[in-house]
Design an enzyme around this catalytic site. Structure first.
Site, PDB file in Angstrom:
ATOM      1  N   GLU A 125     -46.921   0.958 -56.862  1.00 37.41           N
ATOM      2  CA  GLU A 125     -45.442   0.574 -57.421  1.00 37.41           C
ATOM      3  C   GLU A 125     -45.607  -0.740 -58.320  1.00 37.41           C
ATOM      4  OE1 GLU A 125     -42.612   0.905 -58.266  1.00 37.41           O
ATOM      5  OE2 GLU A 125     -41.292   1.424 -56.428  1.00 37.41           O
ATOM      6  N   ASP A 126     -44.339  -0.883 -58.974  1.00 37.12           N
ATOM      7  CA  ASP A 126     -44.528  -2.281 -59.736  1.00 37.12           C
ATOM      8  C   ASP A 126     -44.121  -3.545 -58.788  1.00 37.12           C
ATOM      9  OD1 ASP A 126     -41.868  -1.318 -59.374  1.00 37.12           O
ATOM     10  OD2 ASP A 126     -41.328  -1.310 -61.545  1.00 37.12           O
ATOM     11  N   ASP A 176     -38.649  -4.669 -53.517  1.00 37.36           N
ATOM     12  CA  ASP A 176     -37.349  -5.752 -53.455  1.00 37.36           C
ATOM     13  C   ASP A 176     -36.906  -5.367 -52.179  1.00 37.36           C
ATOM     14  OD1 ASP A 176     -35.326  -7.361 -54.566  1.00 37.36           O
ATOM     15  OD2 ASP A 176     -34.656  -5.547 -55.707  1.00 37.36           O
ATOM     16  N   PHE A 209     -34.951 -12.089 -60.830  1.00 38.25           N
ATOM     17  CA  PHE A 209     -35.210 -10.788 -61.438  1.00 38.25           C
ATOM     18  C   PHE A 209     -36.381 -11.210 -62.629  1.00 38.25           C
ATOM     19  CE2 PHE A 209     -34.695  -7.254 -64.273  1.00 38.25           C
ATOM     20  CZ  PHE A 209     -34.336  -6.153 -63.230  1.00 38.25           C
ATOM     21  N   ARG A 211     -41.035  -4.235 -70.766  1.00 37.04           N
ATOM     22  CA  ARG A 211     -42.346  -3.643 -70.127  1.00 37.04           C
ATOM     23  C   ARG A 211     -43.595  -3.812 -70.770  1.00 37.04           C
ATOM     24  NH1 ARG A 211     -39.975  -0.025 -66.493  1.00 37.04           N
ATOM     25  NH2 ARG A 211     -37.962   1.236 -67.190  1.00 37.04           N
TER      26      ARG A 211
HETATM   27  P1  IMP Z   1     -36.259  -1.517 -54.124  1.00 36.40           P
HETATM   28  O1  IMP Z   1     -35.898  -0.137 -53.746  1.00 36.40           O
HETATM   29  O2  IMP Z   1     -34.851  -2.615 -53.914  1.00 36.40           O
HETATM   30  O3  IMP Z   1     -37.393  -1.906 -53.290  1.00 36.40           O
HETATM   31  O4  IMP Z   1     -36.470  -1.689 -55.467  1.00 36.40           O
HETATM   32  C1  IMP Z   1     -37.671  -1.081 -56.087  1.00 36.40           C
HETATM   33  C2  IMP Z   1     -37.338  -0.948 -57.585  1.00 36.40           C
HETATM   34  O5  IMP Z   1     -36.472  -1.613 -58.152  1.00 36.40           O
HETATM   35  C3  IMP Z   1     -38.700  -1.323 -58.323  1.00 36.40           C
HETATM   36  O6  IMP Z   1     -39.451  -0.228 -58.380  1.00 36.40           O
HETATM   37  C4  IMP Z   1     -38.323  -1.536 -59.594  1.00 36.40           C
HETATM   38  O7  IMP Z   1     -38.137  -0.752 -60.636  1.00 36.40           O
HETATM   39  C5  IMP Z   1     -36.831  -2.310 -59.406  1.00 36.40           C
HETATM   40  N1  IMP Z   1     -36.917  -3.883 -59.316  1.00 36.40           N
HETATM   41  C6  IMP Z   1     -36.748  -4.496 -58.190  1.00 36.40           C
HETATM   42  N2  IMP Z   1     -36.706  -5.711 -58.534  1.00 36.40           N
HETATM   43  C7  IMP Z   1     -37.006  -5.823 -59.845  1.00 36.40           C
HETATM   44  C8  IMP Z   1     -37.385  -7.160 -60.727  1.00 36.40           C
HETATM   45  O8  IMP Z   1     -37.088  -8.268 -60.330  1.00 36.40           O
HETATM   46  N3  IMP Z   1     -37.511  -6.910 -62.029  1.00 36.40           N
HETATM   47  C9  IMP Z   1     -37.430  -5.496 -62.502  1.00 36.40           C
HETATM   48  N4  IMP Z   1     -37.250  -4.432 -61.594  1.00 36.40           N
HETATM   49  C10 IMP Z   1     -36.908  -4.683 -60.488  1.00 36.40           C
HETATM   50 MG    MG Z   2     -39.914   0.978 -59.930  1.00 34.76          MG
END
Ligand code: IMP
Ligand code: MG
Length: 173
Positions: A95-96, A99, A149, A162
């Protein structure tokens, strides 16, 4: 828009190589099924897997949780989650960023419900620990970030940035 750099290109490349070495030791030549979460993890995965010295199969899945802005929608959708038979396989999810942790949890539950894997590991380029709403922890991550962010190295803001080889944040977001 002014972008403030958090992790530079060289720092990222060094850390990715270091993390890949750790994984090479763990997998010790055993085949791994790498599952890359589109679109954000593509850049990280491309760099990471080129350091791997075990046999690698690469799959891509697409989920979405973010809307058109910087706030999580709180719901995870499976956009494309077609996967091969992962029973008895070593699975490594890439994953990237983690969050809230909702995407990671959705994915781990999905794999856990559908397959009896030999091992399932979660590797995230970034870990935004303070934003977590559950107890998900990555098995591997490159860097921890504050609740800001961030963009670049695969991470986008409305589909942009990206391609940046570094990670930063937009100062007026
Ligand atoms: P989560 O489900 O809240 O953990 O979010 C995961 C997804 O939200 C990641 O795979 C990202 O694609 C996106 N995301 C969360 N935080 C960021 C950020 O700071 N920048 C860009 N994308 C984010
Ligand atoms: Mg993502």
């Amino acid at each position: 828009m002014k972008i403030k750099t958090l992790f530079g290109e060289e720092e990222i490349q060094n850390r990715v190589a270091e993390l890949a070495e750790e994984m090479n030791k763990f997998y010790n030549g055993r085949e791994v099924y790498v599952i890359v979460v589109l679109k954000g993890a593509v850049v990280f995965a491309a760099d990471l897997i080129r350091h791997f010295n075990m046999p690698v199969k690469t799959e891509f899945i697409r989920l979405s949780s973010y809307g058109a802005n910087t706030a999580s929608s709180g719901k995870v959708h499976a956009v494309d989650i077609a996967l091969p038979d992962l029973n008895g396989k070593n699975v490594l999810i890439i994953e990237d960023i983690i969050d809230t942790g909702l995407t990671a949890k959705f994915l781990l539950d999905f794999i856990g419900c559908n397959f009896k894997t030999k091992s399932t590991k979660f590797c995230s380029f970034l870990d935004k620990k303070t934003a977590r709403v559950n107890d998900i922890e990555p098995d591997y991550f490159c860097f921890e970030v504050d609740d800001k962010f961030v963009i670049g190295y695969g991470l986008d803001y409305n589909g942009n940035y990206r391609n940046l080889p570094y990670v930063g944040y937009i100062q007026n977001v």
